[in-house]
Design an enzyme around this catalytic site. Structure first.
Site, mmCIF file in Angstrom:
data_model
loop_
_atom_site.group_PDB
_atom_site.id
_atom_site.type_symbol
_atom_site.label_atom_id
_atom_site.label_comp_id
_atom_site.label_asym_id
_atom_site.label_seq_id
_atom_site.Cartn_x
_atom_site.Cartn_y
_atom_site.Cartn_z
ATOM 1 N N GLU A 1 -11.132 87.988 85.587
ATOM 2 C CA GLU A 1 -10.158 88.435 86.574
ATOM 3 C C GLU A 1 -10.434 87.819 87.943
ATOM 4 O O GLU A 1 -11.581 87.623 88.342
ATOM 5 C CB GLU A 1 -10.149 89.962 86.647
ATOM 6 C CG GLU A 1 -9.624 90.580 85.362
ATOM 7 C CD GLU A 1 -9.445 92.080 85.419
ATOM 8 O OE1 GLU A 1 -8.490 92.567 84.782
ATOM 9 O OE2 GLU A 1 -10.239 92.764 86.076
ATOM 10 N N CYS B 1 -13.144 97.023 94.027
ATOM 11 C CA CYS B 1 -14.520 96.601 93.769
ATOM 12 C C CYS B 1 -15.125 97.397 92.619
ATOM 13 O O CYS B 1 -15.038 98.622 92.572
ATOM 14 C CB CYS B 1 -15.352 96.806 95.036
ATOM 15 S SG CYS B 1 -17.034 96.219 94.883
#
Length: 384
Positions: A93, A344
């Site tokens: 990703e 995150c």
């Protein structure tokens, strides 16, 4: 038949050498690099100022191949996340984060991650392989020109991506030989032209490679710290057992002799009841006393296998205040793209796990030891 050479795998020196093998002069390599990285060309017949003979050679011997997008999601806050096919059953990703004065791309360096930090969803999938230079720089190549198309920017307009953070899937310093050429392309004025201050490599603390990077290509450095003492960090960041905090802090001091910034950024994931006490913050002050630094506090993004919880906002603010009162610049990371799992610690992709981490039950049943207080005795904390 020989395999085609992917020109995204080649930095300036390697591309010059390759053109030499084709009987071409160095200026042809510079032209070729500019077509690829400035203009996003993927077809040689579009490179109008290259000699026809060179275009014909390249058409039969080379290619420009970036990872293909499997999915492409746009968050309500403008964050954009791609799931990219890197072959062999793996996908990684890449995330673009728009801000008022800059555009930041979060880049992956491995399919999976062998470091296995306790709070990171990438690690729960295990590790498959390192990405190639072309697969790393290909994320920037793909994202820059996809964002230009989205925003209607032409080849002479300013670049969309002004900053790159090597904070995606994987530990960059465990893929050193592919990551460094990719970062050289990021910095090359004939490619992306980013300054060393605008390229940040994040590491969990691979000490020997930190030293090597400081000599080879000292970009801005972020260290995934996440704990104030070795007992706790051994649980949260298992690599600490090999490179404990004293060695890591010494490596940070050495890196600053060469770094483009005069500080190290310490990343610290805020985990409820684990590492977020005021006592932990005070212990951090002692740990980093002789390391010029700033702290980036990251609210934990929960995932089922972790057994961990996010610290509440009041506790994060109390923790930050201890650091700020001591004169340390401290920021609390704003969560971006969480509606598309782009925040995150949420990057997971798809990994064909060679370590058999999930199969061996390395998640879910773990009951790590964490200190009650920074100076206290460890106790067992069971997953929520």
């Amino acid at each position: 038949m020989n395999a085609l050479v992917n020109l995204l795998d080649l930095d300036a020196d390697a591309l010059t050498a390759y053109c030499g093998e084709l009987g071409e002069k160095p200026f042809r390599a510079r032209q070729l690099q500019r077509w690829i990285h400035h203009y996003g060309a993927s077809r040689f017949d579009a490179m109008s100022d290259l000699a026809k003979s060179l275009r014909e050679k390249l058409a039969t011997r080379a290619e420009i191949r970036a990872p293909a997008a499997i999915t492409d999601h746009l968050s309500a806050d403008g964050t954009r996340k791609w799931l990219l096919d890197v072959g062999q059953g793996n996908a990684v990703e890449t995330v673009y984060i728009p801000e008022e004065t800059r555009g930041t791309l979060c880049v992956s360096s491995q399919a999976g991650c062998a470091v296995n930090c306790r709070f990171c969803s990438t690690g729960k999938q295990g590790f498959s392989r390192n990405l190639s230079t072309g697969e790393i720089i290909g994320q920037l190549w793909m994202a820059e020109f996809a964002m230009r198309e989205q925003l209607g920017r032409g080849p002479k307009d300013d670049r969309v991506i002004s900053n790159v953070v090597m904070m995606g899937m994987g530990e960059p310093l465990l893929n050193y030989d592919a990551v460094v050429p990719a970062m050289r392309l990021m910095l090359d004025d004939n490619a992306y032209g980013l300054s060393r201050r605008r390229v940040t490599l994040s590491t969990s603390g691979v000490v020997p490679m930190m030293d090597r990077l400081s000599k080879d290509l000292p970009v801005a450095l972020a260290v995934s710290l996440h704990a104030s003492n070795d007992a706790l960090r051994d649980v949260l960041v298992p690599l600490n057992k090999k490179y404990p905090l004293a060695e890591l802090m010494a490596a940070c001091r050495r890196y600053l002799e060469f770094a483009p910034r005069d500080f190290i950024t310490f990343e610290y994931c805020m985990l409820d009841g684990v590492n977020d006490g005021v006592e932990h913050a005070r212990e951090l002050l002692k740990l980093v006393a002789d390391v010029p630094c700033k702290f980036n506090l990251i609210p934990f993004n929960p995932f089922p296998e972790s057994g961990l919880k996010r610290s509440n906002n009041d506790q994060i603010r109390r923790f930050a205040q201890v650091l700020m009162d001591a004169g340390i610049v401290t920021t609390i990371r704003k969560t971006r793209g969480d509606d598309i799992d782009a925040a995150c610690g949420q990057l997971a992709g798809e990994v064909k796990d060679r370590t058999r981490l999930v199969e061996r039950g390395k998640f879910g049943k773990i009951t790590p030891l964490v200190p009650v207080a920074a100076s206290g005795q460890p106790r067992e904390v069971r997953p929520a």
